[in-house]
Design an enzyme around this catalytic site. Sequence first.
Site, mmCIF file in Angstrom:
data_model
loop_
_atom_site.group_PDB
_atom_site.id
_atom_site.type_symbol
_atom_site.label_atom_id
_atom_site.label_comp_id
_atom_site.label_asym_id
_atom_site.label_seq_id
_atom_site.Cartn_x
_atom_site.Cartn_y
_atom_site.Cartn_z
ATOM 1 N N LYS A 234 -11.903 0.027 -7.202
ATOM 2 C CA LYS A 234 -10.184 -0.158 -7.511
ATOM 3 C C LYS A 234 -9.774 0.136 -9.135
ATOM 4 C CE LYS A 234 -9.016 -2.405 -3.337
ATOM 5 N NZ LYS A 234 -8.309 -3.741 -2.691
ATOM 6 N N LYS B 262 -7.962 2.357 4.784
ATOM 7 C CA LYS B 262 -6.499 2.580 4.841
ATOM 8 C C LYS B 262 -5.806 3.160 3.623
ATOM 9 C CE LYS B 262 -6.596 -2.449 5.629
ATOM 10 N NZ LYS B 262 -6.813 -3.703 4.727
ATOM 11 N N LYS C 42 -16.163 6.132 3.206
ATOM 12 C CA LYS C 42 -15.672 5.088 4.344
ATOM 13 C C LYS C 42 -14.423 5.493 4.809
ATOM 14 C CE LYS C 42 -13.781 1.091 2.142
ATOM 15 N NZ LYS C 42 -13.802 -0.253 2.203
HETATM 16 P P1 TYM Z 1 -9.909 -4.922 4.155
HETATM 17 O O1 TYM Z 1 -8.646 -5.746 4.505
HETATM 18 O O2 TYM Z 1 -10.203 -4.130 3.238
HETATM 19 O O3 TYM Z 1 -10.795 -4.914 5.504
HETATM 20 C C1 TYM Z 1 -10.687 -5.711 6.782
HETATM 21 C C2 TYM Z 1 -12.229 -5.746 7.458
HETATM 22 O O4 TYM Z 1 -12.277 -4.330 8.015
HETATM 23 C C3 TYM Z 1 -13.834 -4.157 7.449
HETATM 24 N N1 TYM Z 1 -13.612 -2.710 7.069
HETATM 25 C C4 TYM Z 1 -14.563 -1.658 7.665
HETATM 26 N N2 TYM Z 1 -15.506 -1.906 8.888
HETATM 27 C C5 TYM Z 1 -16.082 -0.593 9.102
HETATM 28 N N3 TYM Z 1 -15.950 0.479 8.655
HETATM 29 C C6 TYM Z 1 -14.879 0.754 7.877
HETATM 30 N N4 TYM Z 1 -14.451 1.887 7.076
HETATM 31 C C7 TYM Z 1 -14.208 -0.608 7.298
HETATM 32 N N5 TYM Z 1 -13.035 -0.437 6.332
HETATM 33 C C8 TYM Z 1 -12.842 -1.778 6.317
HETATM 34 C C9 TYM Z 1 -13.833 -4.740 6.197
HETATM 35 O O5 TYM Z 1 -15.228 -4.971 5.713
HETATM 36 C C10 TYM Z 1 -13.184 -6.123 6.575
HETATM 37 O O6 TYM Z 1 -14.168 -6.962 7.352
HETATM 38 N N6 TYM Z 1 -11.294 -8.622 0.989
HETATM 39 C C11 TYM Z 1 -11.233 -8.372 2.436
HETATM 40 C C12 TYM Z 1 -10.330 -9.207 3.049
HETATM 41 C C13 TYM Z 1 -10.592 -10.747 2.736
HETATM 42 C C14 TYM Z 1 -11.734 -11.535 3.491
HETATM 43 C C15 TYM Z 1 -11.855 -12.851 2.797
HETATM 44 C C16 TYM Z 1 -12.841 -10.911 4.444
HETATM 45 C C17 TYM Z 1 -10.008 -11.680 1.971
HETATM 46 N N7 TYM Z 1 -10.797 -12.801 2.231
HETATM 47 C C18 TYM Z 1 -12.675 -13.971 3.298
HETATM 48 C C19 TYM Z 1 -13.570 -12.197 4.755
HETATM 49 C C20 TYM Z 1 -13.648 -13.451 4.455
HETATM 50 C C21 TYM Z 1 -10.844 -7.033 2.601
HETATM 51 O O7 TYM Z 1 -10.117 -6.382 1.605
HETATM 52 O O8 TYM Z 1 -10.798 -6.363 3.966
#
Ligand code: TYM
Length: 334
Positions: free
Chosen positions: A115, A200, A197
């Site tokens: 990032k 978004k 990967k």
């Molecule tokens: P975020 O918003 O980027 O993604 C949300 C969830 O989606 C999963 N993910 C994927 N899984 C499979 N293939 C992909 N291409 C893919 N892209 C995203 C992520 O692993 C995630 O589970 N930091 C976290 C949000 C967060 C969080 C937390 C998660 C904040 N606090 C506490 C768990 C526990 C994030 O940015 O996820």
Amino acid sequence: MIDDKKVLFSGMQATGNITLGNYLGALKNWVTLADEYETFYSVVDLHSITVRQDPAELRKRARNLLMLYIAAGLDPKKNCIYYQSHVSGHAELAWILNCFTYMGELNRMTQYKDKAAKHADNINAGLFTYPVLMAADILLYQTDVVPVGKDQLQHLEITRDIAQRFNAIYGDVFTIPEPYIAKTGAKIMSLQDPEKKMSKSDENPNASIYLMDDKDTIIRKFKRAVTDSLANIAYNEEQPGIKNLIDIYSVCSGKSIEDTVKEFEGKGYGDFKLAVGEVVADKLVPIQERFHEYEKDKAFIDSIIKENAEKANYYAQKTLRKVQKKVGFPDKIR
Ligand code: TYM
């Protein structure tokens, strides 16, 4: 434990359009695990502002995401679905945990490095301490299990390290959480570059399937998916594009990888891509329909937002008070 049930926490950022990767890596598993655990599913808006956001847009996306959780199959009367910013304990615990986290540990986080490279004009302290806020999210509810995609594993590890460090000083304050990573679907790759990967924030809309894409768009994007010239439907590292499509088909159809490969043996890529598009649309279209129903029911969604914030606050305060006492903050005079 809450009422004899283990605790599950997870969250998602309301930045960008939610993708099939988010659904298959996280949301879908949240729904499967929901009955077994006492659950907290947060729309993590505090995390979102580590990257500059348009305020009106963020507010809208956050509400849409909250409705999407429900539309995906999470009953909001049983699962605590709430906005992170409605529970001040997240930020308060994050401050305390910041004082138990080392710069060196945060420096090693690959998501931070990625990032920071992408937003070189805005490498703010929040971006750097992002994993500490994530640790606070998880530890605040004495969480046992955290279902996430593979890309979040490193953040789960640092959460465990921080919790263990804190417990070693103050006694058993925090439950040590375990990640839950699905066998298939934990890393869905970009349709345009299967070495990357699905994300978004990808600028190419053809690289990702968005949860709100209509059936025609889904099928068109799969038709254009980058594969290879081997003309062979097989599951191996040399064919990352086909491997990714097999993963997607397998999770969406509920069929094993082996059965999927057998089903399409000898078939052309065109037929296979169409089948993947159809099975994905079959999953997403009903979610979209429910989403549009909830969109119309403002009063219901508002009541969910209010009730669940109160519930989350109740449990958050329990942990926070315990932590504040341990570190030596004076008792409040009531
Ligand atoms: P975020 O918003 O980027 O993604 C949300 C969830 O989606 C999963 N993910 C994927 N899984 C499979 N293939 C992909 N291409 C893919 N892209 C995203 C992520 O692993 C995630 O589970 N930091 C976290 C949000 C967060 C969080 C937390 C998660 C904040 N606090 C506490 C768990 C526990 C994030 O940015 O996820």
